[in-house]
Motif scaffolding. Structure first.
Motif, short mmCIF file in Angstrom:
data_model
loop_
_atom_site.label_atom_id
_atom_site.label_comp_id
_atom_site.label_asym_id
_atom_site.label_seq_id
_atom_site.Cartn_x
_atom_site.Cartn_y
_atom_site.Cartn_z
N ALA A 89 -7.71 0.79 1.12
CA ALA A 89 -8.04 2.20 2.31
C ALA A 89 -6.18 2.49 2.79
O ALA A 89 -6.35 3.78 3.06
CB ALA A 89 -8.43 1.51 3.40
N LEU A 90 -5.58 1.67 3.28
CA LEU A 90 -4.13 2.12 3.25
C LEU A 90 -3.76 3.10 2.24
O LEU A 90 -3.22 4.17 2.43
CB LEU A 90 -3.61 1.73 3.52
CG LEU A 90 -3.82 0.02 4.75
CD1 LEU A 90 -3.00 -1.34 5.02
CD2 LEU A 90 -3.82 0.93 5.96
N PHE A 91 -3.56 2.23 1.09
CA PHE A 91 -3.45 3.09 0.22
C PHE A 91 -4.09 5.05 -0.49
O PHE A 91 -3.26 6.11 0.24
CB PHE A 91 -3.57 2.82 -1.22
CG PHE A 91 -3.49 3.88 -2.82
CD1 PHE A 91 -2.06 3.73 -3.03
CD2 PHE A 91 -4.83 4.12 -3.09
CE1 PHE A 91 -2.51 4.91 -4.31
CE2 PHE A 91 -4.71 4.85 -3.74
CZ PHE A 91 -3.16 5.03 -5.08
N LEU A 92 -4.82 5.34 0.14
CA LEU A 92 -5.46 6.29 0.15
C LEU A 92 -5.28 7.12 1.79
O LEU A 92 -5.46 8.47 1.47
CB LEU A 92 -7.92 6.57 0.37
CG LEU A 92 -7.61 5.43 -0.86
CD1 LEU A 92 -9.69 5.27 -1.14
CD2 LEU A 92 -8.12 7.16 -2.09
N TYR A 93 -4.83 6.43 2.96
CA TYR A 93 -4.61 7.14 3.87
C TYR A 93 -3.08 7.53 3.58
O TYR A 93 -2.95 8.53 3.92
CB TYR A 93 -4.96 6.33 4.49
CG TYR A 93 -5.96 7.16 5.73
CD1 TYR A 93 -6.65 7.96 5.88
CD2 TYR A 93 -4.96 6.91 7.38
CE1 TYR A 93 -7.25 8.29 7.30
CE2 TYR A 93 -5.36 7.20 8.60
CZ TYR A 93 -6.60 8.33 8.73
OH TYR A 93 -7.05 8.68 9.79
N GLY A 94 -2.74 6.42 2.85
CA GLY A 94 -1.08 7.15 2.70
C GLY A 94 0.04 8.44 2.09
O GLY A 94 0.72 8.98 1.48
N LEU A 95 -1.70 8.28 0.72
CA LEU A 95 -1.32 9.33 -0.64
C LEU A 95 -0.91 11.34 0.54
O LEU A 95 0.32 11.44 -0.16
CB LEU A 95 -2.31 9.76 -0.88
CG LEU A 95 -2.33 8.76 -2.07
CD1 LEU A 95 -4.22 9.14 -2.72
CD2 LEU A 95 -1.23 8.70 -3.07
N LEU A 96 -1.53 11.90 1.38
CA LEU A 96 -1.28 12.65 1.94
C LEU A 96 -0.21 13.47 2.44
O LEU A 96 0.66 14.09 1.85
CB LEU A 96 -2.41 12.99 2.38
CG LEU A 96 -2.64 14.71 3.47
CD1 LEU A 96 -2.63 15.80 2.08
CD2 LEU A 96 -3.70 14.92 4.23
N PRO A 97 0.52 12.43 3.10
CA PRO A 97 1.87 13.29 3.46
C PRO A 97 2.87 12.81 2.97
O PRO A 97 3.59 13.30 2.82
CB PRO A 97 1.58 12.14 4.97
CG PRO A 97 0.82 10.34 4.95
CD PRO A 97 -0.78 11.53 3.56
N ALA A 157 0.77 -1.12 -0.18
CA ALA A 157 0.49 -0.22 0.17
C ALA A 157 0.72 0.84 0.22
O ALA A 157 0.09 2.10 -1.15
CB ALA A 157 -1.10 -0.39 1.08
N THR A 158 2.20 1.25 1.07
CA THR A 158 2.78 2.41 0.48
C THR A 158 3.88 2.29 -0.80
O THR A 158 3.87 4.23 -0.68
CB THR A 158 4.11 2.27 2.31
OG1 THR A 158 3.44 2.10 2.92
CG2 THR A 158 4.65 3.32 2.32
N LEU A 159 4.07 1.46 -1.14
CA LEU A 159 4.96 1.81 -2.28
C LEU A 159 3.96 2.67 -3.22
O LEU A 159 4.35 2.84 -4.19
CB LEU A 159 5.10 0.25 -2.54
CG LEU A 159 5.83 0.34 -4.44
CD1 LEU A 159 7.02 1.41 -4.30
CD2 LEU A 159 6.17 -1.31 -4.47
N ALA A 160 2.63 1.89 -3.13
CA ALA A 160 1.96 2.32 -4.24
C ALA A 160 1.28 4.09 -4.34
O ALA A 160 1.23 4.50 -5.00
CB ALA A 160 0.43 1.59 -4.11
N ALA A 161 1.19 3.74 -2.65
CA ALA A 161 0.67 5.27 -2.55
C ALA A 161 2.02 6.39 -2.99
O ALA A 161 2.24 7.47 -3.41
CB ALA A 161 0.50 5.66 -0.90
N ALA A 162 3.30 5.87 -2.72
CA ALA A 162 4.40 6.44 -3.01
C ALA A 162 4.58 7.30 -4.04
O ALA A 162 4.79 8.11 -4.42
CB ALA A 162 6.15 6.04 -2.73
N LEU A 163 3.99 6.10 -5.07
CA LEU A 163 4.67 5.80 -6.77
C LEU A 163 3.50 7.11 -7.46
O LEU A 163 3.86 8.31 -7.92
CB LEU A 163 4.15 4.79 -6.83
CG LEU A 163 4.82 3.35 -7.01
CD1 LEU A 163 5.28 2.78 -7.85
CD2 LEU A 163 7.42 4.16 -7.89
N VAL A 164 2.21 7.15 -6.66
CA VAL A 164 1.08 8.52 -7.06
C VAL A 164 1.39 9.34 -6.49
O VAL A 164 1.07 10.74 -7.33
CB VAL A 164 0.05 7.64 -6.41
CG1 VAL A 164 -1.54 8.59 -7.19
CG2 VAL A 164 -0.23 6.28 -7.37
#
Length: 245
Positions: A121-129, A61-68
């Protein structure tokens, strides 16, 4: 000589490993928290395997959020994409607007039970920071360095990958660290929709009124959060030091 904080972190890691390898050693400590004849050590699954699955969910989830998030930050810091900054901010704020439980409730009818709703849920939650830190890192670069890169004839692509991203990396990593710590705790609720996480241990403890189970699940997540937080923070300092050399 290692500092006291370093020694404490090492001790926490060793205790955690000992618990995974020899949980029976800790049974006398946990026995007072359970009712007569109830198990003091979680016995409905392998704790080490659950921990690995928990970490895998957080990592993906964090890897996907970081890439986006980093891609969006790069886009809106280019002249051609600056107009998309308000829209990008609205998109990355979605995860903070909807609680993870609400995201799970919306995702389950579409994706079914299991890991997928938790990842969303984790992907969406991790995007902002990650997005906000990447934006800060890319917009606060030393003007003299950027001017020197342009003067050397570097293209915009070369400046991005050879100058901007390396200099912004410590700040970006700070956002990733925050996202990871948030996800480690939030991932536990994934077990309410049948995701394999350490939330299983906590939920089992709540259902059977077994405080030892609740304590085990909570402490493992807490120790992981502290160790990973400190490891990433150390990496940030190392990268920041290299950037200023």
């Amino acid at each position: 000589m290692p500092s006291l904080a370093t020694l404490l972190r090492l001790a926490a890691l060793l205790v955690l490993l000992a618990f995974f390898l020899q949980p029976a050693w800790f049974e006398p400590l946990l026995r007072p928290l359970v009712q007569a004849n109830a198990p003091a050590i979680y016995d409905r699954g392998n704790l080490f395997w659950l921990t690995m699955l928990h970490l895998r969910t957080v990592f993906v989830a964090t890897l996907a959020a970081a890439l986006v998030a980093v891609s969006l930050a790069i886009l809106v810091t280019r002249e051609a994409g600056a107009e998309f900054l308000p829209l990008s901010r609205s998109l990355v704020n979605i995860g903070q607007t909807f609680p993870p439980v609400a995201v799970l409730a919306l995702a389950v009818p579409i994706f079914g039970f299991g890991e997928k709703p938790t990842l969303i849920a984790l992907f969406l939650y991790g995007l902002l920071p990650i997005f906000e830190n990447a934006l800060t890192g890319l917009t606060t670069l030393p003007p003299a360095v950027m001017e020197a890169a342009r003067g050397a004839g570097m293209t915009e692509r070369q400046r991005l990958f050879k100058i901007e991203l390396p200099l912004a990396l410590p700040v970006i990593l700070t956002g990733i660290r925050l996202s990871v710590v948030i996800s480690l705790a939030t991932a536990t609720i994934g077990s309410t929709v049948a995701a394999r996480t350490l939330g299983e241990v906590i939920i089992a403890g709540l259902q059977s009124n077994n405080l030892a189970f609740v304590l085990q699940g909570g402490l493992i997540v807490a120790v992981l959060a502290v160790l990973i937080h400190d490891a990433l923070q150390g990496l940030e300092r190392a990268l920041a030091g290299r950037a200023h050399v």
